[in-house]
Design a protein around this motif. Structure first.
Motif, PDB file in Angstrom:
ATOM      1  N   PRO A 147      -3.842  -3.391  -1.693  1.00 59.80           N
ATOM      2  CA  PRO A 147      -3.622  -2.570  -0.311  1.00 59.80           C
ATOM      3  C   PRO A 147      -2.374  -2.284   0.179  1.00 59.80           C
ATOM      4  O   PRO A 147      -1.939  -1.417   0.695  1.00 59.80           O
ATOM      5  CB  PRO A 147      -4.574  -3.159   0.910  1.00 59.80           C
ATOM      6  N   HIS A 148      -1.549  -3.457   0.202  1.00 58.33           N
ATOM      7  CA  HIS A 148      -0.109  -3.504   0.730  1.00 58.33           C
ATOM      8  C   HIS A 148       0.564  -2.385  -0.077  1.00 58.33           C
ATOM      9  O   HIS A 148       1.779  -2.123   0.251  1.00 58.33           O
ATOM     10  CB  HIS A 148       0.390  -4.890   0.634  1.00 58.33           C
ATOM     11  N   TRP A 150      -0.024   0.643  -0.816  1.00 56.44           N
ATOM     12  CA  TRP A 150      -0.298   2.151  -0.457  1.00 56.44           C
ATOM     13  C   TRP A 150       0.453   2.191   0.824  1.00 56.44           C
ATOM     14  O   TRP A 150       0.238   1.660   2.030  1.00 56.44           O
ATOM     15  CB  TRP A 150      -1.628   2.392  -0.426  1.00 56.44           C
ATOM     16  N   ASP A 151       1.507   3.196   1.035  1.00 55.35           N
ATOM     17  CA  ASP A 151       2.053   3.426   2.074  1.00 55.35           C
ATOM     18  C   ASP A 151       1.456   4.275   3.298  1.00 55.35           C
ATOM     19  O   ASP A 151       1.769   4.094   4.352  1.00 55.35           O
ATOM     20  CB  ASP A 151       3.680   4.164   1.744  1.00 55.35           C
ATOM     21  N   TYR A 152       0.627   5.078   2.957  1.00 54.01           N
ATOM     22  CA  TYR A 152      -0.127   6.037   3.827  1.00 54.01           C
ATOM     23  C   TYR A 152      -1.405   5.565   4.523  1.00 54.01           C
ATOM     24  O   TYR A 152      -2.534   6.162   4.175  1.00 54.01           O
ATOM     25  CB  TYR A 152      -0.326   7.345   3.183  1.00 54.01           C
ATOM     26  N   SER A 153      -1.041   4.458   5.046  1.00 54.67           N
ATOM     27  CA  SER A 153      -2.376   3.629   5.534  1.00 54.67           C
ATOM     28  C   SER A 153      -1.946   2.885   6.890  1.00 54.67           C
ATOM     29  O   SER A 153      -0.638   2.493   6.990  1.00 54.67           O
ATOM     30  CB  SER A 153      -2.834   2.557   4.356  1.00 54.67           C
ATOM     31  N   SER A 154      -2.888   2.652   7.803  1.00 56.75           N
ATOM     32  CA  SER A 154      -2.754   1.670   8.669  1.00 56.75           C
ATOM     33  C   SER A 154      -2.815   0.243   8.314  1.00 56.75           C
ATOM     34  O   SER A 154      -2.396  -0.748   9.350  1.00 56.75           O
ATOM     35  CB  SER A 154      -3.624   2.078  10.092  1.00 56.75           C
ATOM     36  N   PHE A 155      -2.776  -0.100   7.178  1.00 56.92           N
ATOM     37  CA  PHE A 155      -2.813  -1.627   6.688  1.00 56.92           C
ATOM     38  C   PHE A 155      -1.555  -2.352   7.218  1.00 56.92           C
ATOM     39  O   PHE A 155      -1.847  -3.307   7.827  1.00 56.92           O
ATOM     40  CB  PHE A 155      -3.129  -1.637   5.218  1.00 56.92           C
ATOM     41  N   HIS A 156      -0.513  -1.617   7.050  1.00 52.73           N
ATOM     42  CA  HIS A 156       0.883  -2.294   7.538  1.00 52.73           C
ATOM     43  C   HIS A 156       0.865  -2.973   8.904  1.00 52.73           C
ATOM     44  O   HIS A 156       1.342  -3.702   9.322  1.00 52.73           O
ATOM     45  CB  HIS A 156       1.998  -1.447   6.967  1.00 52.73           C
ATOM     46  N   LYS A 157       0.435  -1.874   9.697  1.00 55.92           N
ATOM     47  CA  LYS A 157       0.384  -2.106  11.168  1.00 55.92           C
ATOM     48  C   LYS A 157      -0.581  -3.324  11.433  1.00 55.92           C
ATOM     49  O   LYS A 157      -0.224  -4.037  12.272  1.00 55.92           O
ATOM     50  CB  LYS A 157      -0.242  -0.864  11.968  1.00 55.92           C
ATOM     51  N   PHE A 158      -1.618  -3.560  10.903  1.00 57.32           N
ATOM     52  CA  PHE A 158      -2.473  -4.647  11.028  1.00 57.32           C
ATOM     53  C   PHE A 158      -1.916  -5.864  10.264  1.00 57.32           C
ATOM     54  O   PHE A 158      -2.174  -6.731  10.981  1.00 57.32           O
ATOM     55  CB  PHE A 158      -3.961  -4.413  10.376  1.00 57.32           C
ATOM     56  N   VAL A 159      -1.026  -5.735   9.646  1.00 55.62           N
ATOM     57  CA  VAL A 159      -0.378  -7.021   9.065  1.00 55.62           C
ATOM     58  C   VAL A 159       0.659  -7.326  10.097  1.00 55.62           C
ATOM     59  O   VAL A 159       0.565  -8.547  10.301  1.00 55.62           O
ATOM     60  CB  VAL A 159       0.286  -6.708   7.761  1.00 55.62           C
ATOM     61  N   ARG A 160       1.303  -6.559  10.686  1.00 54.24           N
ATOM     62  CA  ARG A 160       2.479  -6.687  11.841  1.00 54.24           C
ATOM     63  C   ARG A 160       1.722  -7.316  12.629  1.00 54.24           C
ATOM     64  O   ARG A 160       2.255  -8.275  13.421  1.00 54.24           O
ATOM     65  CB  ARG A 160       3.245  -5.422  12.005  1.00 54.24           C
ATOM     66  N   LYS A 161       0.460  -7.054  13.154  1.00 50.88           N
ATOM     67  CA  LYS A 161      -0.291  -7.686  14.419  1.00 50.88           C
ATOM     68  C   LYS A 161      -0.908  -8.972  14.055  1.00 50.88           C
ATOM     69  O   LYS A 161      -1.204  -9.690  14.849  1.00 50.88           O
ATOM     70  CB  LYS A 161      -1.258  -6.665  14.741  1.00 50.88           C
ATOM     71  N   GLY A 162      -0.876  -9.297  12.845  1.00 54.04           N
ATOM     72  CA  GLY A 162      -1.481 -10.652  12.395  1.00 54.04           C
ATOM     73  C   GLY A 162      -2.822 -10.529  12.178  1.00 54.04           C
ATOM     74  O   GLY A 162      -3.677 -11.597  11.820  1.00 54.04           O
ATOM     75  N   SER A 165      -3.528 -10.533   6.404  1.00 53.55           N
ATOM     76  CA  SER A 165      -2.409 -11.304   5.668  1.00 53.55           C
ATOM     77  C   SER A 165      -1.835 -10.116   4.848  1.00 53.55           C
ATOM     78  O   SER A 165      -2.635  -9.217   4.386  1.00 53.55           O
ATOM     79  CB  SER A 165      -2.817 -12.412   4.910  1.00 53.55           C
ATOM     80  N   SER A 166      -0.532 -10.301   4.504  1.00 52.43           N
ATOM     81  CA  SER A 166       0.260  -9.178   3.493  1.00 52.43           C
ATOM     82  C   SER A 166      -0.608  -9.352   2.179  1.00 52.43           C
ATOM     83  O   SER A 166      -0.543  -8.255   1.596  1.00 52.43           O
ATOM     84  CB  SER A 166       1.476  -9.489   3.503  1.00 52.43           C
ATOM     85  N   ASN A 167      -1.267 -10.361   1.916  1.00 55.13           N
ATOM     86  CA  ASN A 167      -1.771 -10.473   0.488  1.00 55.13           C
ATOM     87  C   ASN A 167      -3.651 -10.170   0.657  1.00 55.13           C
ATOM     88  O   ASN A 167      -4.223 -10.542  -0.452  1.00 55.13           O
ATOM     89  CB  ASN A 167      -1.459 -11.808  -0.143  1.00 55.13           C
ATOM     90  N   TRP A 168      -3.869  -9.534   1.609  1.00 50.98           N
ATOM     91  CA  TRP A 168      -5.254  -9.393   1.641  1.00 50.98           C
ATOM     92  C   TRP A 168      -5.853  -8.487   0.528  1.00 50.98           C
ATOM     93  O   TRP A 168      -5.369  -7.435   0.137  1.00 50.98           O
ATOM     94  CB  TRP A 168      -5.631  -8.603   3.121  1.00 50.98           C
ATOM     95  N   TYR A 169      -6.670  -9.058  -0.171  1.00 46.07           N
ATOM     96  CA  TYR A 169      -7.276  -8.248  -1.574  1.00 46.07           C
ATOM     97  C   TYR A 169      -6.013  -8.006  -2.458  1.00 46.07           C
ATOM     98  O   TYR A 169      -6.189  -7.040  -2.934  1.00 46.07           O
ATOM     99  CB  TYR A 169      -8.244  -7.228  -1.111  1.00 46.07           C
ATOM    100  N   CYS A 170      -5.140  -8.788  -2.360  1.00 44.57           N
ATOM    101  CA  CYS A 170      -4.117  -8.535  -3.197  1.00 44.57           C
ATOM    102  C   CYS A 170      -4.448  -9.166  -4.819  1.00 44.57           C
ATOM    103  O   CYS A 170      -4.668 -10.499  -4.780  1.00 44.57           O
ATOM    104  CB  CYS A 170      -3.009  -9.137  -2.600  1.00 44.57           C
TER     105      CYS A 170
END
Length: 191
Positions: A147-148, A150-162, A165-170
């Motif tokens: 998931p990390h 893919w740039d066109y996702s709100s995923f990165h916003k949720f990582v910044r909010k804690g 984790s940046s390695n969620w399903y990585c």
């Protein structure tokens, strides 16, 4: 012809899926993603709502939107978004040319599928499942391995909010991961 009934809940949160006409990969062009963002900003300025989560894939989009307390009209917002985005494309964008007679009769473009899919979020667990579905979607479609990436996702916003984790399903480290079970969501996601 089937009769479509949508659930309209004032102040509700809705999982939405919008698909391009004939699944044409309009959003493979980064410039079109910019057009989408501009159209979305315009709609939000005209009819406020919160974007809780989002992912833009080449041929479809998923959103989680929360409407203001007394407002239930997500359909109007989606219609306006589709119109504004379509107008922004101009004549330079190459789109499928084989419009059906029905689409011609109704003066519909070759940008979006006619309908969209929606699901009213019932509770916090339902919200979390749909948010996870949104963020895992690029992996599900084989566009990236994690998931990390893919740039066109709100995923990165949720990582910044804690929240994630940046390695969620990585799987970058080569580990085999347990793929989330999204079968129930797939029934209503329009994919």
């Amino acid at each position: 012809m089937p009769e479509y009934r949508r659930a309209y809940l004032p102040g509700g949160t809705f999982f939405l899926t919008l698909v391009t006409y004939q699944r044409y990969p309009i959003f493979s062009n980064i410039e079109n993603i910019s057009h989408l963002r501009s159209a979305l900003a315009k709609v939000r300025s005209e009819m406020p709502f919160e974007i809780e989560g989002a992912v833009v894939l080449p041929d479809h989009i998923h959103f989680l939107w929360t409407l203001p307390t007394e407002d239930k009209n997500y359909s109007q917002r989606i219609g306006r978004l589709k119109v504004l985005f379509t107008r922004s494309l101009g004549s330079k964008t190459i789109l499928p040319e084989n419009l059906s007679n029905s689409r011609r009769k109704h003066r519909e473009s070759n940008v979006w599928q006619r309908r969209f899919w929606e699901h009213t979020i019932r509770d916090e667990a339902d919200f979390e499942k749909h948010l996870n579905y949104i963020h895992y979607n690029p992996v599900k479609h084989g566009l990236v391995s994690c998931p990390h990436l893919w740039d066109y996702s709100s995923f990165h916003k949720f990582v910044r909010k804690g929240i994630y984790s940046s390695n969620w399903y990585c799987s970058c480290s080569g580990e085999r991961i347990q793929i989330p079970d999204f079968d129930k969501i797939l029934e209503k996601a329009g994919e």
